[in-house]
Design an enzyme around this catalytic site. Sequence first.
Site, PDB file in Angstrom:
ATOM      1  N   ASP A 159      21.188  66.286  72.350  1.00  0.00           N
ATOM      2  CA  ASP A 159      22.424  66.045  71.588  1.00  0.00           C
ATOM      3  C   ASP A 159      22.249  64.830  70.674  1.00  0.00           C
ATOM      4  O   ASP A 159      22.670  64.835  69.521  1.00  0.00           O
ATOM      5  CB  ASP A 159      23.588  65.797  72.554  1.00  0.00           C
ATOM      6  CG  ASP A 159      23.678  66.871  73.618  1.00  0.00           C
ATOM      7  OD1 ASP A 159      23.778  68.050  73.241  1.00  0.00           O
ATOM      8  OD2 ASP A 159      23.621  66.551  74.817  1.00  0.00           O
ATOM      9  N   HIS A 187      27.040  66.684  79.005  1.00  0.00           N
ATOM     10  CA  HIS A 187      26.258  67.558  78.132  1.00  0.00           C
ATOM     11  C   HIS A 187      26.976  68.911  78.086  1.00  0.00           C
ATOM     12  O   HIS A 187      26.562  69.889  78.689  1.00  0.00           O
ATOM     13  CB  HIS A 187      24.831  67.712  78.668  1.00  0.00           C
ATOM     14  CG  HIS A 187      24.026  68.720  77.902  1.00  0.00           C
ATOM     15  ND1 HIS A 187      23.683  68.543  76.581  1.00  0.00           N
ATOM     16  CD2 HIS A 187      23.534  69.935  78.249  1.00  0.00           C
ATOM     17  CE1 HIS A 187      23.005  69.607  76.162  1.00  0.00           C
ATOM     18  NE2 HIS A 187      22.913  70.463  77.154  1.00  0.00           N
TER      19      HIS A 187
END
Length: 334
Positions: A159, A187
Amino acid sequence: MSEPIRVLVTGAAGQIAYSLLYSIGNGSVFGKDQPIILVLLDITPMMGVLDGVLMELQDCALPLLQDVIATDKEEIAFKDLDVAVLVGSMPRREGMERKDLLKANVKIFKSQGTALEKYAKKSVKVIVVGNPANTNCLTASKSAPSIPKENFSCLTRLDHNRAKSQIALKLGVTADDVKNVIIWGNHSSTQYPDVNHAKVKLQGKEVGVYEALKDDSWLKGEFITTVQQRGAAVIKARKLSSAMSAAKAIADHIRDIWFGTPEGEFVSMGVISDGNSYGVPDDLLYSFPVVIKNKTWKFVEGLPINDFSREKMDLTAKELTEEKETAFEFLSSA
């Protein structure tokens, strides 16, 4: 040459591992003078495929690979480990509730945590990739009480890298020119990609990203949703989940644990929240900005948090708290 280290990769017959194993074997993760004993674990039905991966690793003729062991047995896989990369998990199938996914994974990560406790070195570094990564990581840590909880981390570097590259693309620079983006929280699609403290190098000078872009509505809108939903976008386009980029992020994450973060830079990883100064409840596995030195991470302290960020950080903490509660119900009965 140093003594070899034992590195385990689980889910070793899968897509991500296939992209990761060569990087580990060729020295780009642990350094060009670090011999490795590579241990590959997968479930019994995958042993045929794993055999093929083993053959390919042998055929790479990598000088640092002292040995490669393929197994479906935890007592072999987790023995005397220096590093465990837990990639394997139960994937979400169509029509599957998140709760069912959590339940299946609690079982896997309780078992692997117990195996770490029983067989691995107490100094082992554990990196969890398999989703839901934060809660899987917490489950493994709780199941290995004699291994310091600081030794457990989960991957939010993918990410982080996605956020870096979106900013770089928008400004027409390379990803390397962007630093100190932050991924806060889970996440999942509630993660909060934050560039309030990020810097970009423009014409040799470091400038704040907000100042460089002068486009607050993009930064507070489309930028965030693009990063949050990037995994789904890759699946939609490729019909498979991110593997090459995930493997690159895992390599980045482990290399930074091993060698430390560059001066003046911080990275994002999911770590135990105990003692953080950002109002995140203790005992969550939450992604924070960290710096790493001597294989030990520390929170980046003292970053001012505005109201916009606060709300997003609290939202993802709430999701993680709910996930944890669900997982722990299963944990006691698993």
